[in-house]
Design an enzyme around this catalytic site. Structure first.
Site, PDB file in Angstrom:
ATOM      1  N   SER A 132       0.835  -1.203   0.000  1.00 39.89           N
ATOM      2  CA  SER A 132       0.000   0.000   0.000  1.00 39.89           C
ATOM      3  C   SER A 132       0.869   1.253   0.000  1.00 39.89           C
ATOM      4  O   SER A 132       0.730   2.124  -0.861  1.00 39.89           O
ATOM      5  CB  SER A 132      -0.945  -0.012   1.211  1.00 39.89           C
ATOM      6  N   SER A 133       1.823   1.328   0.927  1.00 37.38           N
ATOM      7  CA  SER A 133       2.603   2.569   0.989  1.00 37.38           C
ATOM      8  C   SER A 133       3.579   2.689  -0.173  1.00 37.38           C
ATOM      9  O   SER A 133       4.009   3.801  -0.494  1.00 37.38           O
ATOM     10  CB  SER A 133       3.321   2.707   2.321  1.00 37.38           C
ATOM     11  N   ASP A 177       7.257   1.560   7.317  1.00 37.59           N
ATOM     12  CA  ASP A 177       7.208   1.236   5.880  1.00 37.59           C
ATOM     13  C   ASP A 177       7.666   2.438   5.071  1.00 37.59           C
ATOM     14  O   ASP A 177       8.487   2.356   4.171  1.00 37.59           O
ATOM     15  CB  ASP A 177       5.775   0.931   5.426  1.00 37.59           C
TER      16      ASP A 177
HETATM   17  N1  LIG Z   1      -1.107  -4.603  -4.715  1.00 38.14           N
HETATM   18  C1  LIG Z   1      -2.074  -3.683  -4.522  1.00 38.14           C
HETATM   19  N2  LIG Z   1      -2.750  -3.164  -5.556  1.00 38.14           N
HETATM   20  C2  LIG Z   1      -3.681  -2.240  -5.343  1.00 38.14           C
HETATM   21  N3  LIG Z   1      -4.022  -1.744  -4.146  1.00 38.14           N
HETATM   22  C3  LIG Z   1      -3.405  -2.241  -3.104  1.00 38.14           C
HETATM   23  C4  LIG Z   1      -2.379  -3.224  -3.213  1.00 38.14           C
HETATM   24  N4  LIG Z   1      -1.936  -3.509  -1.984  1.00 38.14           N
HETATM   25  C5  LIG Z   1      -2.626  -2.731  -1.145  1.00 38.14           C
HETATM   26  N5  LIG Z   1      -3.518  -1.978  -1.804  1.00 38.14           N
HETATM   27  C6  LIG Z   1      -4.435  -0.983  -1.225  1.00 38.14           C
HETATM   28  O1  LIG Z   1      -3.931  -0.616   0.074  1.00 38.14           O
HETATM   29  C7  LIG Z   1      -4.871  -0.968   1.109  1.00 38.14           C
HETATM   30  C8  LIG Z   1      -4.136  -1.418   2.358  1.00 38.14           C
HETATM   31  O2  LIG Z   1      -3.311  -2.519   2.063  1.00 38.14           O
HETATM   32  P1  LIG Z   1      -2.485  -3.255   3.213  1.00 38.14           P
HETATM   33  O3  LIG Z   1      -3.387  -4.194   3.909  1.00 38.14           O
HETATM   34  O4  LIG Z   1      -1.773  -2.223   4.004  1.00 38.14           O
HETATM   35  O5  LIG Z   1      -1.457  -4.104   2.373  1.00 38.14           O
HETATM   36  P2  LIG Z   1       0.146  -4.167   2.397  1.00 38.14           P
HETATM   37  O6  LIG Z   1       0.498  -5.125   3.473  1.00 38.14           O
HETATM   38  O7  LIG Z   1       0.500  -4.689   1.039  1.00 38.14           O
HETATM   39  O8  LIG Z   1       0.618  -2.774   2.636  1.00 38.14           O
HETATM   40  C9  LIG Z   1      -5.749  -2.017   0.446  1.00 38.14           C
HETATM   41  O9  LIG Z   1      -6.995  -2.076   1.062  1.00 38.14           O
HETATM   42  C10 LIG Z   1      -5.838  -1.508  -0.983  1.00 38.14           C
HETATM   43  O10 LIG Z   1      -6.721  -0.389  -1.093  1.00 38.14           O
HETATM   44  O1  LIG Z   2       2.369  -4.982  11.774  1.00 32.34           O
HETATM   45  C1  LIG Z   2       3.390  -4.550  11.217  1.00 32.34           C
HETATM   46  O2  LIG Z   2       4.495  -5.031  11.464  1.00 32.34           O
HETATM   47  C2  LIG Z   2       3.262  -3.410  10.209  1.00 32.34           C
HETATM   48  O3  LIG Z   2       1.942  -3.427   9.633  1.00 32.34           O
HETATM   49  C3  LIG Z   2       1.707  -2.479   8.601  1.00 32.34           C
HETATM   50  O4  LIG Z   2       2.468  -2.796   7.446  1.00 32.34           O
HETATM   51  P1  LIG Z   2       1.827  -3.771   6.275  1.00 32.34           P
HETATM   52  O5  LIG Z   2       2.902  -3.937   5.249  1.00 32.34           O
HETATM   53  O6  LIG Z   2       0.646  -3.057   5.715  1.00 32.34           O
HETATM   54  O7  LIG Z   2       1.479  -5.043   6.939  1.00 32.34           O
HETATM   55  C4  LIG Z   2       2.020  -1.090   9.146  1.00 32.34           C
HETATM   56  O8  LIG Z   2       1.874  -0.120   8.133  1.00 32.34           O
HETATM   57  C5  LIG Z   2       3.411  -1.012   9.785  1.00 32.34           C
HETATM   58  O9  LIG Z   2       3.636   0.275  10.324  1.00 32.34           O
HETATM   59  C6  LIG Z   2       3.538  -2.065  10.873  1.00 32.34           C
HETATM   60  O10 LIG Z   2       4.798  -2.040  11.472  1.00 32.34           O
HETATM   61 MG   LIG Z   3       0.096  -1.540   4.174  1.00 30.89          MG
END
Ligand SMILES: Nc1ncnc2c1ncn2[C@@H]1O[C@H](COP(=O)(O)OP(=O)(O)O)[C@@H](O)[C@H]1O
Ligand SMILES: O=C(O)[C@H]1O[C@H](OP(=O)(O)O)[C@H](O)[C@@H](O)[C@@H]1O
Ligand SMILES: [Mg+2]
Length: 364
Positions: A132-133, A177
């Site tokens: 996401s980030s 992140d």
């Molecule tokens: N690969 C992706 N493609 C499109 N949107 C994504 C993707 N991964 C995350 N997102 C968006 O970011 C939001 C948060 O994702 P998150 O659970 O934090 O995943 P991550 O662990 O990959 O950061 C999702 O609900 C979606 O809106």
């Molecule tokens: O739980 C964690 O270690 C992390 O979870 C999130 O990251 P994600 O990649 O979306 O799982 C969160 O953004 C981080 O700050 C946490 O450390």
């Molecule tokens: Mg995330």
């Protein structure tokens, strides 16, 4: 503000930026709770965002991640059950909003030209690798260059703005992140509350990436919403739950001890700290929230003697084999048998360019 200040970019060039996945090596998730972490940026996976000047301002939906056309009702339902309702469009929109708001507050003039913005990503979706980030971070970099304001928005503050984009959407997340993705390389981070309140950012120290031993990334196609995973623990922490508060402090201390272990190349200590990190997470979050498959990924590694922990909130695991090559072979074999993907971690070097470095408060 808009339309009266900075001139448009000299050429109507296309701007493209990548942001890479990250591994929380130690201390996560205490970054969400004014703790400390050590994280690294990895080139195994990345998101890229492309910004093209255009007459209207267009947020381009991704053909697969923002799917709105389905072959059938069951296709739609399966898709929602496995990956949820959201893709990256909302992340791009929130990035634009947070960027604009910050510039306005800071009196940073933005020219009036429009753009079309699109993204691509190969970061396994919602697997705790910060997919996401990565999208937000790459989009933010494109905006910095399109509006030519890289020198006006300091490196230290950028992770917070990137986080604000996700906060805007109600996603519970932390800074580690975004720091790893803005800085690149290996970073030790302290999120001391007083300093955070005073300066608006934590204390971020780049560490030499050659201090790291070989690490392995294990993951499965098993999306889980990090916001959902975090919300109960976050609420308990806000409610003053003693167990969560003291456990989070313990987790934060692992990063502090880990920094010394890395600097001394004391890898058996590193292994112990990594295992303790996951064990503390497991006690705080509980098995149901972490998910059986995620726990199995950790245990597969532990059964061959590797140190293992989540890279983020779940879906991927970072493993270290203190006994070297023969243990790595055992780990690879065990992952194959369990249907998990495994690959060596490739660390991204520092990503800061000359302009970025000049914005660091230590350089001013
Ligand atoms: N690969 C992706 N493609 C499109 N949107 C994504 C993707 N991964 C995350 N997102 C968006 O970011 C939001 C948060 O994702 P998150 O659970 O934090 O995943 P991550 O662990 O990959 O950061 C999702 O609900 C979606 O809106
Ligand atoms: O739980 C964690 O270690 C992390 O979870 C999130 O990251 P994600 O990649 O979306 O799982 C969160 O953004 C981080 O700050 C946490 O450390
Ligand atoms: Mg995330």
């Amino acid at each position: 503000m808009e339309g009266n200040g900075a001139p448009p970019p000299p050429s109507a060039a296309i701007i493209e930026h990548k942001a890479y996945a990250r591994i929380g090596l130690l201390g996560n998730p205490s970054d969400v709770y004014y703790g400390r972490t050590i994280s690294l940026n990895i080139s195994n996976f990345w998101a890229s965002v492309r910004l093209e000047p255009s007459s209207d301002l267009v947020i381009v939906p991704h053909p697969t991640h923002d799917l709105v056309k389905f072959t059938s009702l069951s296709h739609l339902t399966n898709r929602l059950e496995n990956e949820g309702y959201y893709g990256g469009v909302r992340l791009l929109m929130a990035t634009c909003k947070v960027f604009t708001k910050y510039c306005k507050e800071q009196g940073i003039d933005l020219h009036n030209n429009n753009f079309s913005i699109s993204y691509e990503t190969n970061i396994p979706r919602q697997t705790g690798l910060s997919g996401s980030s990565a999208i937000v971070c790459a989009a933010f970099s494109c905006l910095l260059d399109f509006y030519n304001v890289r020198d006006k928005i300091g490196v230290e503050i950028r992770p917070q703005l990137i986080l604000n984009a996700e906060k805007e959407l109600g996603i519970v997340a932390g800074l580690q992140d975004r720091v790893a993705q803005v800085y690149g390389g290996l970073v030790y981070m302290e999120f001391d509350k007083e300093k955070m309140d005073k300066y608006g950012h934590g204390n971020y120290t780049a560490l030499d990436t050659s201090l790291l031993p070989p690490l392995y990334l294990i993951y499965a196609e098993n999306p889980s919403d990090s916001g959902k995973v975090h919300s109960t623990v976050r609420q308990r922490w806000l409610d003053g739950d003693e167990f969560i508060i003291s456990s989070m402090e313990e987790v934060a201390n692992l990063a502090l001890e880990g920094k010394t272990a890395l600097l001394e190349k004391d890898y058996s200590k590193l292994a112990t700290l990594m295992n303790q990190n996951f064990d503390l997470r497991r006690r705080m979050f509980g098995d149901a929230a972490l998910g059986g498959l995620n726990i199995e990924m950790v245990e597969v590694g532990r059964r061959v003697g590797a140190a293992t922990k989540f890279t983020g909130s779940g879906g991927a695991v970072v493993a270290f084999c203190p006994d070297g090559a023969s243990q790595v072979e055992l780990l690879e074999e065990a992952c194959r048998k369990s249907g998990f993907f495994i690959q060596p971690v490739k660390v991204v070097p520092s990503l800061l360019n000359e302009i970025d470095v000049r914005t660091l408060s230590s350089k001013k």
